[in-house]
Design a protein around this motif. Structure first.
Motif, PDB file in Angstrom:
ATOM      1  N   GLU A 230      15.063   0.463 -24.067  1.00 49.33           N
ATOM      2  CA  GLU A 230      15.711  -0.847 -24.105  1.00 49.33           C
ATOM      3  C   GLU A 230      17.171  -0.720 -23.702  1.00 49.33           C
ATOM      4  N   ALA A 231      17.668  -1.796 -23.118  1.00 47.93           N
ATOM      5  CA  ALA A 231      19.081  -1.851 -22.758  1.00 47.93           C
ATOM      6  C   ALA A 231      19.937  -1.762 -24.002  1.00 47.93           C
ATOM      7  N   ARG A 232      21.112  -1.168 -23.855  1.00 46.39           N
ATOM      8  CA  ARG A 232      22.048  -1.012 -24.977  1.00 46.39           C
ATOM      9  C   ARG A 232      23.434  -1.451 -24.508  1.00 46.39           C
ATOM     10  N   PRO A 233      23.622  -2.746 -24.343  1.00 43.11           N
ATOM     11  CA  PRO A 233      24.862  -3.245 -23.736  1.00 43.11           C
ATOM     12  C   PRO A 233      26.134  -2.801 -24.442  1.00 43.11           C
ATOM     13  N   ASP A 260       6.534  -1.622 -14.797  1.00 38.38           N
ATOM     14  CA  ASP A 260       5.299  -2.408 -14.792  1.00 38.38           C
ATOM     15  C   ASP A 260       5.461  -3.710 -15.566  1.00 38.38           C
ATOM     16  N   LEU A 261       6.189  -3.653 -16.663  1.00 40.02           N
ATOM     17  CA  LEU A 261       6.410  -4.869 -17.438  1.00 40.02           C
ATOM     18  C   LEU A 261       7.230  -5.884 -16.638  1.00 40.02           C
ATOM     19  N   TYR A 262       8.221  -5.412 -15.908  1.00 41.68           N
ATOM     20  CA  TYR A 262       9.025  -6.311 -15.084  1.00 41.68           C
ATOM     21  C   TYR A 262       8.178  -6.949 -13.981  1.00 41.68           C
ATOM     22  N   ALA A 263       7.250  -6.166 -13.419  1.00 42.94           N
ATOM     23  CA  ALA A 263       6.458  -6.655 -12.287  1.00 42.94           C
ATOM     24  C   ALA A 263       5.317  -7.576 -12.711  1.00 42.94           C
ATOM     25  N   ALA A 264       4.974  -7.584 -13.984  1.00 40.64           N
ATOM     26  CA  ALA A 264       3.768  -8.279 -14.432  1.00 40.64           C
ATOM     27  C   ALA A 264       3.785  -9.767 -14.108  1.00 40.64           C
ATOM     28  N   ASP A 265       4.956 -10.409 -14.179  1.00 38.83           N
ATOM     29  CA  ASP A 265       5.019 -11.848 -13.919  1.00 38.83           C
ATOM     30  C   ASP A 265       5.557 -12.173 -12.531  1.00 38.83           C
ATOM     31  N   GLY A 266       5.747 -11.115 -11.714  1.00 42.38           N
ATOM     32  CA  GLY A 266       6.234 -11.337 -10.355  1.00 42.38           C
ATOM     33  C   GLY A 266       7.718 -11.610 -10.264  1.00 42.38           C
ATOM     34  N   ARG A 272      18.325  -6.905 -12.203  1.00 41.45           N
ATOM     35  CA  ARG A 272      19.683  -7.420 -12.034  1.00 41.45           C
ATOM     36  C   ARG A 272      20.389  -7.549 -13.380  1.00 41.45           C
ATOM     37  N   VAL A 273      19.643  -7.934 -14.412  1.00 40.67           N
ATOM     38  CA  VAL A 273      20.235  -8.041 -15.744  1.00 40.67           C
ATOM     39  C   VAL A 273      20.745  -6.674 -16.213  1.00 40.67           C
ATOM     40  N   LEU A 274      19.993  -5.620 -15.934  1.00 38.61           N
ATOM     41  CA  LEU A 274      20.439  -4.283 -16.315  1.00 38.61           C
ATOM     42  C   LEU A 274      21.791  -3.957 -15.686  1.00 38.61           C
ATOM     43  N   VAL A 275      21.951  -4.303 -14.415  1.00 41.93           N
ATOM     44  CA  VAL A 275      23.226  -4.040 -13.741  1.00 41.93           C
ATOM     45  C   VAL A 275      24.332  -4.882 -14.366  1.00 41.93           C
ATOM     46  N   GLU A 276      24.036  -6.144 -14.643  1.00 42.32           N
ATOM     47  CA  GLU A 276      25.034  -7.018 -15.278  1.00 42.32           C
ATOM     48  C   GLU A 276      25.456  -6.486 -16.644  1.00 42.32           C
ATOM     49  N   ALA A 289      10.320  -1.728  -5.183  1.00 41.48           N
ATOM     50  CA  ALA A 289      10.334  -3.005  -5.895  1.00 41.48           C
ATOM     51  C   ALA A 289      11.721  -3.269  -6.469  1.00 41.48           C
ATOM     52  N   ALA A 290      12.322  -2.258  -7.064  1.00 39.40           N
ATOM     53  CA  ALA A 290      13.666  -2.442  -7.610  1.00 39.40           C
ATOM     54  C   ALA A 290      14.654  -2.794  -6.504  1.00 39.40           C
ATOM     55  N   ARG A 291      14.516  -2.159  -5.364  1.00 44.01           N
ATOM     56  CA  ARG A 291      15.400  -2.460  -4.230  1.00 44.01           C
ATOM     57  C   ARG A 291      15.334  -3.930  -3.857  1.00 44.01           C
ATOM     58  N   SER A 292      14.141  -4.511  -3.895  1.00 46.75           N
ATOM     59  CA  SER A 292      13.984  -5.899  -3.479  1.00 46.75           C
ATOM     60  C   SER A 292      14.743  -6.870  -4.377  1.00 46.75           C
ATOM     61  N   ALA A 293      15.014  -6.446  -5.605  1.00 49.55           N
ATOM     62  CA  ALA A 293      15.705  -7.319  -6.555  1.00 49.55           C
ATOM     63  C   ALA A 293      17.200  -7.051  -6.635  1.00 49.55           C
ATOM     64  N   LEU A 294      17.673  -6.028  -5.924  1.00 50.88           N
ATOM     65  CA  LEU A 294      19.039  -5.557  -6.146  1.00 50.88           C
ATOM     66  C   LEU A 294      19.860  -5.485  -4.859  1.00 50.88           C
ATOM     67  N   ALA A 295      19.613  -6.393  -3.937  1.00 52.32           N
ATOM     68  CA  ALA A 295      20.305  -6.326  -2.648  1.00 52.32           C
ATOM     69  C   ALA A 295      21.819  -6.346  -2.817  1.00 52.32           C
TER      70      ALA A 295
END
Length: 307
Positions: A230-233, A260-266, A272-276, A289-295
């Protein structure tokens, strides 16, 4: 970040990152430290491909995987595993034995290099290739051609065995002239301190649960591994304020890993939230897949390469 940009990254960073050391002492700031600082400060991200794989028809820890990932994701980190053969050679292999990923069998430590390279690698989809397990030297050369950073896993064993592997890896990296484009992965505070002292010119991945885990380490040299669950902001913010880049893994067991959990709902916006929240390096089993969300964050990291 293009391969051309990566090719100019090292000399450019060398000029800014290496500070003069007292006579007789080794400079303590790795060349890559300035690059990761720039990525963190600019809100960028670097993707780390677990076992170098970005496509299921490429075997893990293979030259094909390293080169394909480097081409597909400019500026990528390719995480690789190394093992020592009976005759002291360094080869890429995650497991102690050959069975899972090759056509051969037996413990790597019991085999000569020629015996290991007589077997052939198998991809995750079952494809048998014509490629043998590569040596570390060949893997570092492939990463260099692909413009990728090699993150070398010093797999946990007893402290003596881990440090013997670390010493061999550091010597191999230096012989290849690849000190400025590698990360050494450690699994305990003791190993992190020992490897950091052994290779002060190389970046170190160290497990960090709180800032106290940085004791005895030079923070510019450290990339903080913060787990896969889990993220630990709050921790990530504290690390950023301390000048330490955060790593987080979405990799793991198929069906249970965050990839897999991130991809389950498309919807892959979770990356991006992790980077934020402060992640600077994301270790993933599905880097395309991660690349496609992080341009945007990937482009920000690319700008650091040419700065």
């Amino acid at each position: 970040m293009s391969r051309l940009a990566v090719s100019v990254l090292i000399p450019a960073l060398f000029a800014s990152a290496c500070v003069a050391a007292p006579m007789g002492q080794t400079p303590v700031t790795p060349v890559l430290a300035s690059y990761f600082d720039c990525v963190r400060q600019g809100g960028g991200v670097v993707l780390s491909a677990h076992r170098a794989v970005s496509a299921p028809d490429h075997p893990e820890n293979s030259i094909a995987a390293i080169e394909a990932t480097g081409r597909a994701i400019p500026g990528a980190i390719v995480e690789i595993d190394v093992a020592l053969t009976r005759d002291g050679a360094l080869v890429l292999m995650h497991d102690d034995t050959l069975e899972r990923t090759t056509t051969g069998q037996g413990r790597v430590a019991d085999l000569m290099l020629a015996e290991v390279q007589a077997v052939r690698l198998e991809a995750g989809d079952g494809t048998v290739t014509n490629a043998p397990p590569p040596t570390l030297d060949a893997a570092l050369a492939a990463a260099g051609r692909a413009g990728a950073i090699a993150s070398i896993d010093l797999k946990p064993a007893d402290e003596s065995a881990t440090m013997a592997l670390a010493r061999a890896v550091v010597a191999g990296v230096r012989a290849a002239g690849a000190q400025d484009r590698v990360i050494l992965i450690t699994y305990s505070a003791e190993t992190a301190r020992a490897v950091a002292a052994l290779a002060p010119e190389m970046m170190i991945s160290a497990g960090v649960n709180d800032l106290a885990d940085l004791a005895g380490l030079s923070t510019p040299q450290i990339l903080a591994w913060t787990g896969t669950r889990e993220a630990r902001p709050a921790l990530w913010a504290a690390l950023g304020e301390a000048g330490v880049e955060v790593q987080f893994g979405t990799l793991g067991r198929p069906g249970r890993r965050l990839d897999d959990l991130y991809a389950a709902d498309g919807d892959l916006s979770e990356y991006r939230v992790l980077v934020e929240q402060g992640a600077v390096v994301i270790g993933t089993d599905t880097p395309l897949a991660a690349r496609s969300a992080l341009a945007g964050p990937l482009a920000a990291a690319g700008r650091c390469a040419g700065s």
